[in-house]
Design an enzyme around this catalytic site. Structure first.
Site, short mmCIF file in Angstrom:
data_model
loop_
_atom_site.label_atom_id
_atom_site.label_comp_id
_atom_site.label_asym_id
_atom_site.label_seq_id
_atom_site.Cartn_x
_atom_site.Cartn_y
_atom_site.Cartn_z
N CYS A 46 0.80 -1.23 0.00
CA CYS A 46 0.00 0.00 0.00
C CYS A 46 0.83 1.28 0.00
CB CYS A 46 -0.92 0.04 1.21
SG CYS A 46 -1.66 -1.55 1.65
N CYS A 49 1.71 3.71 -3.13
CA CYS A 49 0.74 4.67 -3.68
C CYS A 49 0.24 5.66 -2.64
CB CYS A 49 -0.46 3.92 -4.26
SG CYS A 49 -0.03 3.00 -5.75
N HIS A 50 0.05 5.20 -1.39
CA HIS A 50 -0.60 6.06 -0.40
C HIS A 50 0.39 6.79 0.51
CE1 HIS A 50 -4.57 4.49 -1.48
NE2 HIS A 50 -3.98 3.30 -1.55
N MET A 100 -7.39 2.26 -7.90
CA MET A 100 -7.02 1.26 -6.87
C MET A 100 -7.34 -0.13 -7.41
SD MET A 100 -6.67 0.58 -3.37
CE MET A 100 -7.07 -0.87 -2.40
N HIS A 378 1.12 7.60 -17.35
CA HIS A 378 2.09 6.67 -16.74
C HIS A 378 2.99 6.16 -17.86
CE1 HIS A 378 3.91 3.23 -14.80
NE2 HIS A 378 3.47 3.68 -13.64
FE1 DHE Z 1 6.92 1.24 -10.57
C1 DHE Z 1 9.33 2.57 -12.64
C2 DHE Z 1 7.22 3.90 -8.52
C3 DHE Z 1 4.18 0.16 -8.83
C4 DHE Z 1 7.05 -1.72 -12.20
N1 DHE Z 1 8.04 2.94 -10.59
C5 DHE Z 1 8.98 3.31 -11.54
C6 DHE Z 1 9.54 4.58 -11.17
C7 DHE Z 1 8.96 4.95 -9.99
C8 DHE Z 1 8.02 3.92 -9.63
C9 DHE Z 1 9.23 6.18 -9.20
C10 DHE Z 1 10.61 5.34 -11.95
C11 DHE Z 1 11.99 4.90 -11.54
C12 DHE Z 1 13.07 5.59 -12.35
O1 DHE Z 1 12.99 5.62 -13.59
O2 DHE Z 1 14.02 6.11 -11.75
N2 DHE Z 1 5.84 1.94 -8.99
C13 DHE Z 1 6.15 3.04 -8.29
C14 DHE Z 1 5.20 3.22 -7.23
O3 DHE Z 1 5.24 4.10 -6.35
C15 DHE Z 1 4.10 2.26 -7.44
C16 DHE Z 1 2.89 2.99 -8.01
C17 DHE Z 1 3.59 1.57 -6.19
C18 DHE Z 1 4.61 0.79 -5.41
O4 DHE Z 1 4.25 0.33 -4.32
O5 DHE Z 1 5.74 0.61 -5.84
C19 DHE Z 1 4.74 1.35 -8.48
N3 DHE Z 1 5.79 -0.48 -10.54
C20 DHE Z 1 4.74 -0.72 -9.75
C21 DHE Z 1 4.22 -2.04 -9.94
O6 DHE Z 1 3.25 -2.56 -9.33
C22 DHE Z 1 5.01 -2.66 -11.05
C23 DHE Z 1 4.09 -2.85 -12.26
C24 DHE Z 1 5.56 -4.03 -10.68
C25 DHE Z 1 6.64 -4.02 -9.63
O7 DHE Z 1 7.71 -4.56 -9.93
O8 DHE Z 1 6.42 -3.51 -8.53
C26 DHE Z 1 6.04 -1.58 -11.29
N4 DHE Z 1 7.98 0.57 -12.13
C27 DHE Z 1 7.91 -0.70 -12.62
C28 DHE Z 1 8.86 -0.85 -13.70
C29 DHE Z 1 9.51 0.39 -13.84
C30 DHE Z 1 8.94 1.26 -12.84
C31 DHE Z 1 9.05 -2.10 -14.54
C32 DHE Z 1 10.61 0.77 -14.82
C33 DHE Z 1 10.03 1.01 -16.18
C34 DHE Z 1 11.08 1.33 -17.18
O9 DHE Z 1 10.88 0.94 -18.35
O10 DHE Z 1 12.09 1.98 -16.85
#
Ligand code: DHE
Length: 559
Positions: A46, A49-50, A100, A378
């Site tokens: 959680c 996001c929150h 959500m 996104h």
């Molecule tokens: Fe991510 C990138 C934050 C949920 C997979 N994610 C990022 C970045 C941030 C971020 C700040 C950019 C990083 C950078 O480039 O320096 N992500 C968050 C969250 O805060 C969020 C919404 C909730 C959490 O609890 O993390 C979140 N993200 C997810 C997922 O649920 C995903 C789908 C699966 C996972 O692994 O947790 C996910 N996020 C990704 C991926 C990238 C990413 C694969 C990089 C994408 C890319 O092509 O560079």
């Protein structure tokens, strides 16, 4: 088959803060053991996001003044406030159309009830994390002088994929030429991204639990040579890439505590921590402005550091760390992910709650534009291509809308001068089958543009990817049902098809089929030209795969 059901949004943010409520005297009771379990689930599922303090960002504010049951049957003047345990349970189980996701296929009914009660309690503030704490956590496993001086294996390193095995707390390095797993390494929990050293030799990972590792691919087998903890919750990391500073420093950004840390790029020895607490672009103090995306500039010896809650973009100059110079650029809230435009001069970052994309000019150090887009952009890193009618564009998908937005970006090439009038405008919206996109991708050698939709409530959409023909963008995309193509038996949990990534040659696209923790997941590989299935990687080690980072494409920002 279990489908996600949508219920209404919280619709809480609109209520005036000054409204006085008759709160229940106390939040629902919890034992110490329940609270400890809920705290762990909150962190894992959680907080991203929150927020740790539950002030809200990508997700809604979850402080007790919204979540606690009201004494008067949950009614407030001027609106209906229906939280409290029962309502919260339904929201957690079934999700909302505000973005959500449903947890009824991830958490048990008991855990859902636990979380509904937990978020009515006063938030737990985790401890701070100092430079001394960071130094105490630092492990130099193989010093620089004990590492190889040349590549000791025959793997084509530029075509290796670093694949996050999210819930296993591991990273798989997969040989892109043979499609075989080269090595699975222990990392922090739920590695969020991998980034590459300027040399292409080291892979840096950052776990959600704040653990950063550096993996040396020059050994006969990839070897973790150092690790360090950045804090208790982190998402981003990047190295210094400007000429003369290649791999000298590494920067990591944390969600908790809200700060960024600078380390030695080859040993991870901690050097400096800088807090991001401060004023939002609206002039309010925020105690938890989390560091979202970070990227290394090629134009100057700087990193672009995007601070989520304040909406401030920091250009951090790494030439003199003792006398650190930072440019602070006001943009919009809440900053999240982003990537370079085609010229690599402008960094495009989603301000997701404002439905905007901010473009930072890394040459002038100023905000170039704030572009209005559809709901909740996104981009991941976005995707660049030359549009047949509008010239150079950068693309972002949307979590909250059924479109992909194409934004016209400037170019210094004379042949694109005629498109200047469109710069920083959304020139086209490509129609998707629904909202819930997370990542888009293309490649300079491809005529295809790929988009996923893993957060869509319809199972079939979430398990598919959509491929547009860049020669005729008015044509509906081709749907590839990745779950069906994988040949794996159907499971209770939705198997989300997530994050298309190209190989080095730009002729294959790899998709993660992200199933439940105990289900067999897969990496599904398509031929980019024919869109035919090429290979399914279903090794038992492939547990909850999410992000995949091709070495060459990540090093050179090919997307
Ligand atoms: Fe991510 C990138 C934050 C949920 C997979 N994610 C990022 C970045 C941030 C971020 C700040 C950019 C990083 C950078 O480039 O320096 N992500 C968050 C969250 O805060 C969020 C919404 C909730 C959490 O609890 O993390 C979140 N993200 C997810 C997922 O649920 C995903 C789908 C699966 C996972 O692994 O947790 C996910 N996020 C990704 C991926 C990238 C990413 C694969 C990089 C994408 C890319 O092509 O560079």
């Amino acid at each position: 088959m279990k489908l996600k059901t949508l219920v209404g949004t919280f619709a809480l943010a609109a209520l005036p803060a000054s409204m006085s409520f008759a709160w229940a005297d106390a939040a629902p009771e919890m034992t110490d053991a329940e609270r400890a379990q809920a705290k762990q689930i909150y962190f894992e599922r959680c907080a991203g996001c929150h927020g740790v303090l539950r002030k809200g960002a990508t997700g809604k504010n979850l402080e007790p003044h919204w979540t606690k049951t009201l004494q008067d049957g949950n009614k407030v003047e001027g609106g209906t406030l229906k939280l409290g345990t029962n309502r919260l349970e339904r929201i957690i189980a079934y999700g909302t159309d505000g973005g959500m996701v449903n947890y009824d296929d991830i958490l048990s009914e008991k855990e859902i009830n636990l979380m509904a009660r937990y978020i009515q309690q006063t938030p737990d503030a985790p401890p701070e994390f100092s430079l001394k704490d960071m130094r105490d956590s630092w492990k130099l496993i193989v010093p620089k002088d004990k590492r190889p001086t040349r590549q000791m294996n025959k793997i084509n390193l530029q075509n290796v994929f670093a694949v996050t095995l999210r819930d296993a707390g591991k990273l798989a390095l997969i040989d892109g030429d043979t499609h075989k797993i080269w090595k699975v390494l222990d990392t922090g929990y739920a590695v969020h991204i991998s980034r590459l050293s300027a040399s292409g030799r080291y892979v840096y990972t950052v776990g959600r639990d704040g653990l950063t590792t550096i993996i040396d691919m020059w050994f006969e087998e990839p070897t973790t040579v150092a690790s360090v903890r950045l804090g208790s919750d982190a998402r981003s990391v990047d190295v210094s890439k400007f000429k003369g500073y290649e791999d000298k420093y590494l920067i990591g950004g944390t969600y908790w505590p809200p700060q960024y840390s600078i380390m030695d790029g080859e040993t991870l020895e901690p050097i400096k921590i800088v807090s991001t607490r401060g004023q939002t672009v609206d002039g309010e103090y925020h105690p938890e402005p989390r560091v979202a995306s970070i990227v290394a500039s090629m134009t100057k010896p700087e990193w672009v550091v995007n601070v989520k809650e304040t909406g401030q973009i920091l250009l951090v100059d790494y030439t003199d760390l003792k006398n650190l110079k930072t440019t602070t650029i006001e943009s919009a809230k809440f900053l999240h992910d982003g990537g370079w435009d085609g010229s690599k001069r402008y960094f495009m970052v989603a301000a997701n709650a404002s439905n905007k994309v901010a473009a930072v000019d890394t040459k002038t150090g100023k905000l170039a534009a704030l572009v209005d887009t559809a709901k909740i952009p996104h981009p991941g890193r976005g995707a660049n291509f030359i549009h047949p009618q509008y010239g150079p564009v950068w693309a972002t998908g949307h979590l909250g809308d059924a479109v992909v937005s194409l934004i016209s970006t400037p170019s210094e090439e004379a042949k694109y001068a005629k498109y200047k009038g469109n710069n920083w405008k959304v020139v086209q919206e490509l129609k998707m089958p629904g909202a819930g996109n997370l990542f888009v991708k293309t490649h300079p050698k491809s005529t295809h543009f790929w988009a996923d939709a893993p957060m869509n409530p319809e199972r079939e959409v979430a398990e598919s990817v959509y491929v547009f023909d860049m020669g005729d963008l008015d044509k509906a995309p081709v749907q590839l049902n990745v779950a069906k193509d994988s040949g794996l038996p159907e499971t209770t949990a939705v198997r989300r098809a997530v994050q298309p990534e190209y190989n080095l040659a730009g002729d294959e696209v790899w998709i993660s089929l992200w199933g439940g923790k105990t289900d067999q997941s897969a990496i599904v590989i398509y031929d980019d030209k024919t869109l035919k299935l090429k290979k399914v990687i279903t090794d038992p080690a492939v547990v909850t795969p999410t992000g995949k980072f091709n070495v060459f494409n990540t090093m050179h920002d090919v997307y």
